[in-house]
Design an enzyme around this catalytic site. Sequence first.
Site, PDB file in Angstrom:
ATOM      1  N   GLY A 110       0.806  -1.228   0.000  1.00 56.44           N
ATOM      2  CA  GLY A 110       0.000   0.000   0.000  1.00 56.44           C
ATOM      3  C   GLY A 110       0.835   1.273   0.000  1.00 56.44           C
TER       4      GLY A 110
ATOM      5  N   GLU B 121       2.652  -8.475  -1.941  1.00 53.08           N
ATOM      6  CA  GLU B 121       1.361  -9.114  -1.639  1.00 53.08           C
ATOM      7  C   GLU B 121       1.272 -10.587  -2.021  1.00 53.08           C
ATOM      8  OE1 GLU B 121       1.697  -6.109  -3.002  1.00 53.08           O
ATOM      9  OE2 GLU B 121       0.397  -4.690  -1.963  1.00 53.08           O
TER      10      GLU B 121
HETATM   11  N1  CAA Z   1       1.511  -4.219   8.892  1.00 53.21           N
HETATM   12  C1  CAA Z   1       1.536  -4.273  10.234  1.00 53.21           C
HETATM   13  N2  CAA Z   1       2.656  -4.110  10.972  1.00 53.21           N
HETATM   14  C2  CAA Z   1       3.800  -3.907  10.302  1.00 53.21           C
HETATM   15  C3  CAA Z   1       3.859  -3.833   8.899  1.00 53.21           C
HETATM   16  C4  CAA Z   1       2.632  -4.013   8.189  1.00 53.21           C
HETATM   17  N3  CAA Z   1       2.573  -3.905   6.844  1.00 53.21           N
HETATM   18  N4  CAA Z   1       5.126  -3.652   8.519  1.00 53.21           N
HETATM   19  C5  CAA Z   1       5.842  -3.581   9.660  1.00 53.21           C
HETATM   20  N5  CAA Z   1       5.051  -3.725  10.731  1.00 53.21           N
HETATM   21  C6  CAA Z   1       5.423  -3.754  12.154  1.00 53.21           C
HETATM   22  C7  CAA Z   1       6.122  -5.054  12.517  1.00 53.21           C
HETATM   23  O1  CAA Z   1       5.180  -6.064  12.766  1.00 53.21           O
HETATM   24  C8  CAA Z   1       6.900  -4.626  13.742  1.00 53.21           C
HETATM   25  O2  CAA Z   1       6.001  -4.561  14.846  1.00 53.21           O
HETATM   26  P1  CAA Z   1       6.410  -5.265  16.237  1.00 53.21           P
HETATM   27  O3  CAA Z   1       7.614  -4.487  16.702  1.00 53.21           O
HETATM   28  O4  CAA Z   1       5.206  -5.041  17.093  1.00 53.21           O
HETATM   29  O5  CAA Z   1       6.728  -6.676  15.947  1.00 53.21           O
HETATM   30  C9  CAA Z   1       7.306  -3.191  13.410  1.00 53.21           C
HETATM   31  O6  CAA Z   1       6.413  -2.758  12.375  1.00 53.21           O
HETATM   32  C10 CAA Z   1       8.715  -3.109  12.872  1.00 53.21           C
HETATM   33  O7  CAA Z   1       8.831  -3.991  11.785  1.00 53.21           O
HETATM   34  P2  CAA Z   1       9.962  -5.139  11.674  1.00 53.21           P
HETATM   35  O8  CAA Z   1      10.392  -5.587  13.039  1.00 53.21           O
HETATM   36  O9  CAA Z   1       9.455  -6.187  10.747  1.00 53.21           O
HETATM   37  O10 CAA Z   1      11.133  -4.292  11.021  1.00 53.21           O
HETATM   38  P3  CAA Z   1      12.301  -4.853  10.093  1.00 53.21           P
HETATM   39  O11 CAA Z   1      13.281  -3.754   9.966  1.00 53.21           O
HETATM   40  O12 CAA Z   1      12.789  -6.158  10.543  1.00 53.21           O
HETATM   41  O13 CAA Z   1      11.594  -5.073   8.647  1.00 53.21           O
HETATM   42  C11 CAA Z   1      10.136  -4.548   6.831  1.00 53.21           C
HETATM   43  C12 CAA Z   1      11.043  -4.001   7.957  1.00 53.21           C
HETATM   44  C13 CAA Z   1      10.984  -5.227   5.770  1.00 53.21           C
HETATM   45  C14 CAA Z   1       9.405  -3.351   6.204  1.00 53.21           C
HETATM   46  C15 CAA Z   1       9.133  -5.559   7.431  1.00 53.21           C
HETATM   47  O14 CAA Z   1       8.484  -4.947   8.536  1.00 53.21           O
HETATM   48  C16 CAA Z   1       8.066  -5.987   6.472  1.00 53.21           C
HETATM   49  O15 CAA Z   1       8.324  -6.815   5.621  1.00 53.21           O
HETATM   50  N6  CAA Z   1       6.842  -5.478   6.656  1.00 53.21           N
HETATM   51  C17 CAA Z   1       5.684  -5.918   5.871  1.00 53.21           C
HETATM   52  C18 CAA Z   1       5.742  -5.377   4.475  1.00 53.21           C
HETATM   53  C19 CAA Z   1       4.586  -5.900   3.655  1.00 53.21           C
HETATM   54  O16 CAA Z   1       4.438  -7.078   3.435  1.00 53.21           O
HETATM   55  N7  CAA Z   1       3.753  -4.987   3.181  1.00 53.21           N
HETATM   56  C20 CAA Z   1       2.615  -5.294   2.359  1.00 53.21           C
HETATM   57  C21 CAA Z   1       1.392  -5.385   3.207  1.00 53.21           C
HETATM   58  S1  CAA Z   1       0.014  -6.004   2.314  1.00 53.21           S
HETATM   59  C22 CAA Z   1      -0.551  -4.714   1.417  1.00 53.21           C
HETATM   60  O17 CAA Z   1      -0.032  -3.615   1.449  1.00 53.21           O
HETATM   61  C23 CAA Z   1      -1.736  -5.072   0.589  1.00 53.21           C
HETATM   62  C24 CAA Z   1      -2.236  -4.053  -0.327  1.00 53.21           C
HETATM   63  O18 CAA Z   1      -2.394  -4.258  -1.501  1.00 53.21           O
HETATM   64  C25 CAA Z   1      -2.590  -2.762   0.168  1.00 53.21           C
END
Ligand code: CAA
Length: 264
Positions: A115, A138
């Site tokens: 997003g 995704e």
């Molecule tokens: N949703 C909810 N929480 C999220 C998040 C997300 N998309 N991305 C990060 N966070 C949260 C983590 O869960 C974590 O929370 P906690 O400390 O409570 O565990 C906090 O943010 C910090 O994140 P990380 O510990 O994971 O940080 P990192 O440096 O190790 O990694 C990152 C960073 C690579 C961005 C990793 O957080 C990540 O992969 N996040 C998800 C990215 C993702 O998959 N986004 C797509 C979502 S689906 C979507 O967007 C659908 C659509 O079409 C709209």
Amino acid sequence: MSFSEYENVILKETEDGVAVLTINRPKALNALNLSALQDIGDALREVKARNDIRVVIITGSGAKAFIAGADIKEMQHDSVTEALKLSKLAHKSFGEIEHLPQFVIAAVNGYALGGGCELASACDMRIGSMSAKVGQPETGLGIIPGFGGTQRLTRLVGRGKAKEMIATCDMIDAEEAYRIGLFDEIVDPDKLMDKAIEIAHKIMKNAPLSVARAKYSVDRGADLPLDIAIDIESQIWAEMFGTKDQSEGMAGFVEKRDKHFIGK
Ligand code: CAA
């Protein structure tokens, strides 16, 4: 005149009338839940009503993330109906960006995933920090991009690259995003806001209605057959000759003086 306060975004204005919308859920790397999407739409509608604001910059709070996507924890157990509601709200709020008369710059300060990439793609242009990382993760979550990613990303980078990004979930760095045309500018992280403001100032020198109507013409025409799109451009071009700013802009050129546009 100050803006309203929101739970998930900070809306501020600089001294010279640039609105800065900061997505502010740093604990979740600015991930977008229903409430944040609602706030984004409400904040943009507030900006729309302010014709003294000419440019909006959208960025993320903190140094790490622009927006890390939709909030996975909050949507994890969504039903099909709830998922549709989330996607429709995102389309409505991101649609506000495109429908704003103001020019919208995404200042991408870190992770722009899912997003986040989709919101940036809805903006009029994207400036990336060299530390930014962009991707559509995704398909690795068992879904598809649902906030416009299969459509706006495709229109920006072409079908092949969009499908590659979506199917591989690869995160690309700022230089690659610039190379494929997703970022329009790339700068060092500490120069990001300066660059966005510098571009905003250039835009603010020009006639407000012209900027708004040119934005509309580009967006409206982009998906239409060329003959129809060109006709829309002609209509808007001619319409500008009924404005005070056209008289001022051309008189200023002919008389070799500064121009004073009033947005009428
Ligand atoms: N949703 C909810 N929480 C999220 C998040 C997300 N998309 N991305 C990060 N966070 C949260 C983590 O869960 C974590 O929370 P906690 O400390 O409570 O565990 C906090 O943010 C910090 O994140 P990380 O510990 O994971 O940080 P990192 O440096 O190790 O990694 C990152 C960073 C690579 C961005 C990793 O957080 C990540 O992969 N996040 C998800 C990215 C993702 O998959 N986004 C797509 C979502 S689906 C979507 O967007 C659908 C659509 O079409 C709209």
